[in-house]
Scaffold this active site. Structure first.
Site, PDB file in Angstrom:
ATOM      1  N   TRP A  19      39.043  49.183  46.899  1.00  0.00           N
ATOM      2  CA  TRP A  19      38.527  49.852  48.092  1.00  0.00           C
ATOM      3  C   TRP A  19      38.770  49.067  49.374  1.00  0.00           C
ATOM      4  CZ3 TRP A  19      35.551  46.173  50.119  1.00  0.00           C
ATOM      5  CH2 TRP A  19      35.008  45.227  49.237  1.00  0.00           C
ATOM      6  N   ASN A  20      39.168  47.793  49.255  1.00  0.00           N
ATOM      7  CA  ASN A  20      39.141  46.971  50.475  1.00  0.00           C
ATOM      8  C   ASN A  20      40.292  47.256  51.446  1.00  0.00           C
ATOM      9  OD1 ASN A  20      40.965  45.706  48.769  1.00  0.00           O
ATOM     10  ND2 ASN A  20      40.420  43.647  49.435  1.00  0.00           N
ATOM     11  N   ARG A  57      51.607  49.992  48.914  1.00  0.00           N
ATOM     12  CA  ARG A  57      52.334  48.822  48.398  1.00  0.00           C
ATOM     13  C   ARG A  57      52.801  49.060  46.961  1.00  0.00           C
ATOM     14  NH1 ARG A  57      49.368  43.129  49.447  1.00  0.00           N
ATOM     15  NH2 ARG A  57      48.587  43.368  47.342  1.00  0.00           N
ATOM     16  N   LYS A  79      44.864  55.962  40.515  1.00  0.00           N
ATOM     17  CA  LYS A  79      43.410  56.051  40.549  1.00  0.00           C
ATOM     18  C   LYS A  79      42.896  55.145  41.670  1.00  0.00           C
ATOM     19  CE  LYS A  79      40.116  53.803  38.944  1.00  0.00           C
ATOM     20  NZ  LYS A  79      39.328  53.963  40.189  1.00  0.00           N
ATOM     21  N   GLY A 127      42.880  44.387  41.955  1.00  0.00           N
ATOM     22  CA  GLY A 127      41.417  44.351  41.865  1.00  0.00           C
ATOM     23  C   GLY A 127      40.968  42.999  41.364  1.00  0.00           C
ATOM     24  N   SER A 128      39.818  42.982  40.724  1.00  0.00           N
ATOM     25  CA  SER A 128      39.228  41.703  40.324  1.00  0.00           C
ATOM     26  C   SER A 128      39.924  41.134  39.090  1.00  0.00           C
ATOM     27  CB  SER A 128      37.740  41.892  40.055  1.00  0.00           C
ATOM     28  OG  SER A 128      37.572  42.866  39.056  1.00  0.00           O
ATOM     29  N   GLU A 176      47.609  42.195  40.674  1.00  0.00           N
ATOM     30  CA  GLU A 176      47.249  41.507  41.928  1.00  0.00           C
ATOM     31  C   GLU A 176      45.750  41.309  41.876  1.00  0.00           C
ATOM     32  OE1 GLU A 176      49.232  40.375  44.192  1.00  0.00           O
ATOM     33  OE2 GLU A 176      51.113  41.357  43.646  1.00  0.00           O
ATOM     34  N   LEU A 177      45.312  40.079  41.625  1.00  0.00           N
ATOM     35  CA  LEU A 177      43.896  39.865  41.301  1.00  0.00           C
ATOM     36  C   LEU A 177      43.169  39.047  42.374  1.00  0.00           C
ATOM     37  CD1 LEU A 177      44.585  39.248  37.497  1.00  0.00           C
ATOM     38  CD2 LEU A 177      44.119  41.410  38.672  1.00  0.00           C
ATOM     39  N   CYS A 205      41.504  39.835  49.531  1.00  0.00           N
ATOM     40  CA  CYS A 205      41.820  38.894  48.437  1.00  0.00           C
ATOM     41  C   CYS A 205      42.414  37.619  48.996  1.00  0.00           C
ATOM     42  CB  CYS A 205      42.786  39.544  47.469  1.00  0.00           C
ATOM     43  SG  CYS A 205      44.214  40.232  48.299  1.00  0.00           S
ATOM     44  N   GLU A 251      34.735  33.772  44.458  1.00  0.00           N
ATOM     45  CA  GLU A 251      35.269  34.581  45.548  1.00  0.00           C
ATOM     46  C   GLU A 251      34.085  35.175  46.319  1.00  0.00           C
ATOM     47  OE1 GLU A 251      37.633  37.888  44.177  1.00  0.00           O
ATOM     48  OE2 GLU A 251      38.941  37.740  45.908  1.00  0.00           O
ATOM     49  N   SER A 278      50.380  38.368  54.933  1.00  0.00           N
ATOM     50  CA  SER A 278      50.867  39.662  54.448  1.00  0.00           C
ATOM     51  C   SER A 278      52.066  40.149  55.257  1.00  0.00           C
ATOM     52  CB  SER A 278      49.746  40.702  54.525  1.00  0.00           C
ATOM     53  OG  SER A 278      48.624  40.219  53.834  1.00  0.00           O
TER      54      SER A 278
HETATM   55  P1  NAD Z   1      37.483  45.981  40.854  1.00  0.00           P
HETATM   56  O1  NAD Z   1      38.297  45.204  39.884  1.00  0.00           O
HETATM   57  O2  NAD Z   1      36.063  46.194  40.567  1.00  0.00           O
HETATM   58  O3  NAD Z   1      38.106  47.439  41.060  1.00  0.00           O
HETATM   59  C1  NAD Z   1      39.479  47.634  41.340  1.00  0.00           C
HETATM   60  C2  NAD Z   1      39.903  48.970  40.777  1.00  0.00           C
HETATM   61  O4  NAD Z   1      39.759  48.941  39.361  1.00  0.00           O
HETATM   62  C3  NAD Z   1      39.055  50.150  41.266  1.00  0.00           C
HETATM   63  O5  NAD Z   1      39.881  51.281  41.377  1.00  0.00           O
HETATM   64  C4  NAD Z   1      38.059  50.338  40.122  1.00  0.00           C
HETATM   65  O6  NAD Z   1      37.546  51.635  40.052  1.00  0.00           O
HETATM   66  C5  NAD Z   1      38.934  50.013  38.940  1.00  0.00           C
HETATM   67  N1  NAD Z   1      38.199  49.596  37.735  1.00  0.00           N
HETATM   68  C6  NAD Z   1      36.989  49.019  37.660  1.00  0.00           C
HETATM   69  N2  NAD Z   1      36.674  48.776  36.372  1.00  0.00           N
HETATM   70  C7  NAD Z   1      37.711  49.208  35.626  1.00  0.00           C
HETATM   71  C8  NAD Z   1      37.984  49.227  34.225  1.00  0.00           C
HETATM   72  N3  NAD Z   1      37.143  48.751  33.322  1.00  0.00           N
HETATM   73  N4  NAD Z   1      39.161  49.735  33.804  1.00  0.00           N
HETATM   74  C9  NAD Z   1      40.055  50.206  34.703  1.00  0.00           C
HETATM   75  N5  NAD Z   1      39.846  50.223  36.033  1.00  0.00           N
HETATM   76  C10 NAD Z   1      38.696  49.716  36.496  1.00  0.00           C
HETATM   77  O7  NAD Z   1      37.710  45.252  42.249  1.00  0.00           O
HETATM   78  P2  NAD Z   1      37.119  45.689  43.665  1.00  0.00           P
HETATM   79  O8  NAD Z   1      35.731  45.206  43.751  1.00  0.00           O
HETATM   80  O9  NAD Z   1      37.382  47.113  43.946  1.00  0.00           O
HETATM   81  O10 NAD Z   1      38.073  44.868  44.632  1.00  0.00           O
HETATM   82  C11 NAD Z   1      37.853  43.563  44.933  1.00  0.00           C
HETATM   83  C12 NAD Z   1      38.738  42.642  44.107  1.00  0.00           C
HETATM   84  O11 NAD Z   1      40.110  42.993  44.268  1.00  0.00           O
HETATM   85  C13 NAD Z   1      38.644  41.217  44.556  1.00  0.00           C
HETATM   86  O12 NAD Z   1      38.585  40.349  43.445  1.00  0.00           O
HETATM   87  C14 NAD Z   1      39.914  41.014  45.328  1.00  0.00           C
HETATM   88  O13 NAD Z   1      40.329  39.668  45.434  1.00  0.00           O
HETATM   89  C15 NAD Z   1      40.870  41.845  44.576  1.00  0.00           C
HETATM   90  N6  NAD Z   1      42.029  42.192  45.401  1.00  0.00           N
HETATM   91  C16 NAD Z   1      43.220  41.597  45.128  1.00  0.00           C
HETATM   92  C17 NAD Z   1      44.318  41.870  45.900  1.00  0.00           C
HETATM   93  C18 NAD Z   1      45.639  41.217  45.609  1.00  0.00           C
HETATM   94  O14 NAD Z   1      46.637  41.698  46.128  1.00  0.00           O
HETATM   95  N7  NAD Z   1      45.703  40.164  44.817  1.00  0.00           N
HETATM   96  C19 NAD Z   1      44.228  42.765  46.976  1.00  0.00           C
HETATM   97  C20 NAD Z   1      42.988  43.364  47.249  1.00  0.00           C
HETATM   98  C21 NAD Z   1      41.891  43.067  46.434  1.00  0.00           C
END
Ligand code: NAD
Length: 463
Positions: free
Chosen positions: A135-136, A144, A159, A213-214, A235-236, A269, A365, A425
């Site tokens: 969402w961020n 991307r 998704k 995501g995370s 990308e975590l 991130c 983080e 970026s």
């Molecule tokens: P998140 O991992 O909770 O969610 C990311 C996505 O995964 C969302 O679409 C969410 O609905 C989905 N998701 C959640 N649980 C899931 C599961 N069990 N199976 C499949 N999909 C699932 O992360 P967030 O809170 O939305 O975003 C913040 C995190 O993203 C931070 O850790 C941040 O550093 C990271 N991030 C990384 C980058 C990068 O390029 N490395 C860029 C932006 C954000």
């Protein structure tokens, strides 16, 4: 098939519900793959120039609608209008960059060393790609992935995060206007992230997972991808250090650190998570940086604020707890901005001074507008602390002598290092992390390769 449930999309700055989108189930997710798989046959065979033209039009349409899209991002994510407009520009650039890469797919032709055969190497679309975004940066994290996937000739199921589905849907509408055929991009909005993505990873037609995501969720998806050996890009999370040396231009370091820390309200991130300042300049840096932080205007984007809210109540609770723990562990709140007197998940931009080198907040983080400052004296000890993390996404170095800055940058275990600047970026550069911050790269030529398989033809060649 879609259930009758809806997802209310809330503005985290005002707590008002902006709109609702369908809360789609696993059945709908499978149907999305049906359509993407059907569309793959034609889309993967289109001429690269055709795909390039669609992406180029999407770039132009995003810029045409820049203000509208920025307003939408600001409403559903809460970030400032300036950050939202910057995101639209950054997001659109992926369409432009990959429209240019689409027509340069490359390939090789060679003689086998033993003679008698020739080798033709080409890069082919990997297949239906599943994209999962946070969402961020609701626009940029989507484009991307979408842009290189489409450039390569893949079709995609996406998704978006349940908190910010509206931007992804708006981008899909622009791509349709740009001429993207039906089925090539399928968006599934859901609160059932786990089951939906598990269904995709269990579907033999899905050949790619690209996730942002995370780290915890990334780890789970990698385990699932292992079952069917699905190609994975991750990308975590990050834990970016900022290093400021005694000979750094302090005013430039303050400007750069403000960007690295407070862009997107710290919810990036690549956000600075730990600021290491040399003891000779620590007092001056803290005074200058703290003064800038106190000036930050916090509030809803519509009021022209520079810093918006955190995404939800859970995030607000997490950041509050992290700061409280840091204070219990010996840190001191040295500077803080004012909180607005409105509802919304606001946390005041905060500087933490005297942070002990082993404080918990330096290992996790933060994902919020909190800047912990650590004082350093010895370069080897500094690098030990900087690298003592499971993450390795971004880092920043501010130093007077460029050679020293580059040397320091090369000794930091991170995929991206900003040298005398607080932003890394760039669509033309390979974005990604080392260690538990991820696998693979987005942007640049590398981003296209993530959606391609290499094939060679070994050709019996008459001599
Ligand atoms: P998140 O991992 O909770 O969610 C990311 C996505 O995964 C969302 O679409 C969410 O609905 C989905 N998701 C959640 N649980 C899931 C599961 N069990 N199976 C499949 N999909 C699932 O992360 P967030 O809170 O939305 O975003 C913040 C995190 O993203 C931070 O850790 C941040 O550093 C990271 N991030 C990384 C980058 C990068 O390029 N490395 C860029 C932006 C954000």
């Amino acid at each position: 098939m879609t259930s009758n449930r809806n997802i209310p999309v809330e503005n985290p700055a005002t707590l008002e519900v902006l709109s609702e989108v369908p809360d789609q189930d696993v059945g709908a997710a499978r149907e999305a793959v049906d359509r993407a798989a059907r569309a793959f046959a034609d889309w993967s065979r289109t001429a690269p120039r055709h795909r390039s033209d669609v992406l180029r039009r999407a770039f132009e349409l995003m810029l045409r609608d820049r203000d509208e899209l920025a307003g939408l991002i600001a409403r559903e994510n809460g970030k400032s209008l300036a950050d939202a407009a910057a995101e639209v520009g950054y997001a659109a650039e992926f369409f432009r960059w990959f429209s240019e890469e689409a027509v340069r797919p490359g390939g090789e032709y060679g003689d086998a060393p033993a003679g008698g055969t020739r080798t033709l190497v080409s890069h082919r679309p990997i297949g239906v790609a599943a994209l999962v975004t946070p969402w961020n940066f609701p626009a940029a994290m989507a484009t991307r992935k979408i842009a290189p996937a489409l450039a390569a000739g893949c079709t995609v199921v996406l998704k978006p995060a349940a908190e910010t589905p509206l931007t992804a849907l708006a981008i899909a509408r622009l791509l349709a206007e740009a001429g993207l055929p039906e089925g090539v991009l399928e968006i599934v909005t859901t609160t059932d992230a786990g089951p939906v993505v598990t269904a995709w990873l269990g579907d033999q037609r899905v050949r790619k997972i690209s996730f942002t995501g995370s780290t915890g969720v990334g780890r789970t998806l990698l385990r699932q991808a292992a079952d069917r050996i699905v190609n994975a890009s991750m990308e975590l999370g990050g834990n970016a250090p900022v290093v400021i040396t005694e000979d750094a231009d302090l005013d430039a370091a303050v400007v750069g650190t403000m960007i690295a820390k407070f862009r997107n309200g710290g919810q990036a991130c690549t956000a600075a998570n730990r600021i290491y300042v040399h003891s000779d300049v620590a007092f001056d840096f803290l005074a200058k940086f703290g003064a800038e932080v106190e000036k930050l205007i916090v509030g809803p984007a519509v009021d022209g604020a520079a810093i918006g809210p955190l995404i939800n109540a859970r995030a607000l609770h997490r950041v509050t707890e992290a700061v409280d723990l840091a204070v219990r562990e010996g840190a001191r709140i040295s500077h803080q901005a004012q909180l607005p007197d409105v509802p919304g998940y606001f946390y005041p931009p905060t500087v933490l001074a005297d942070v002990p080198a082993d404080a918990t907040i330096l290992r996790e983080e933060i994902f919020g507008p909190v800047a912990p400052i650590v004082v350093w004296r010895d370069e080897d000890e500094l690098l030990r602390q900087v690298n003592e993390t499971e993450y390795g996404l971004a880092a920043y170095v501010f130093a007077g002598e460029l050679g020293r800055a580059v040397r320091l940058g090369e000794r930091i275990d991170a995929g991206m290092v900003g040298i005398n600047r607080g932003l890394v970026s760039d669509p033309s550069a390979p974005f990604g992390g080392v260690k538990q911050s991820g696998l693979g790269r987005e942007g640049a030529r590398d981003g296209l390769r993530e959606f391609q398989e290499t094939q060679y033809l070994s050709v019996e060649w008459p001599t």
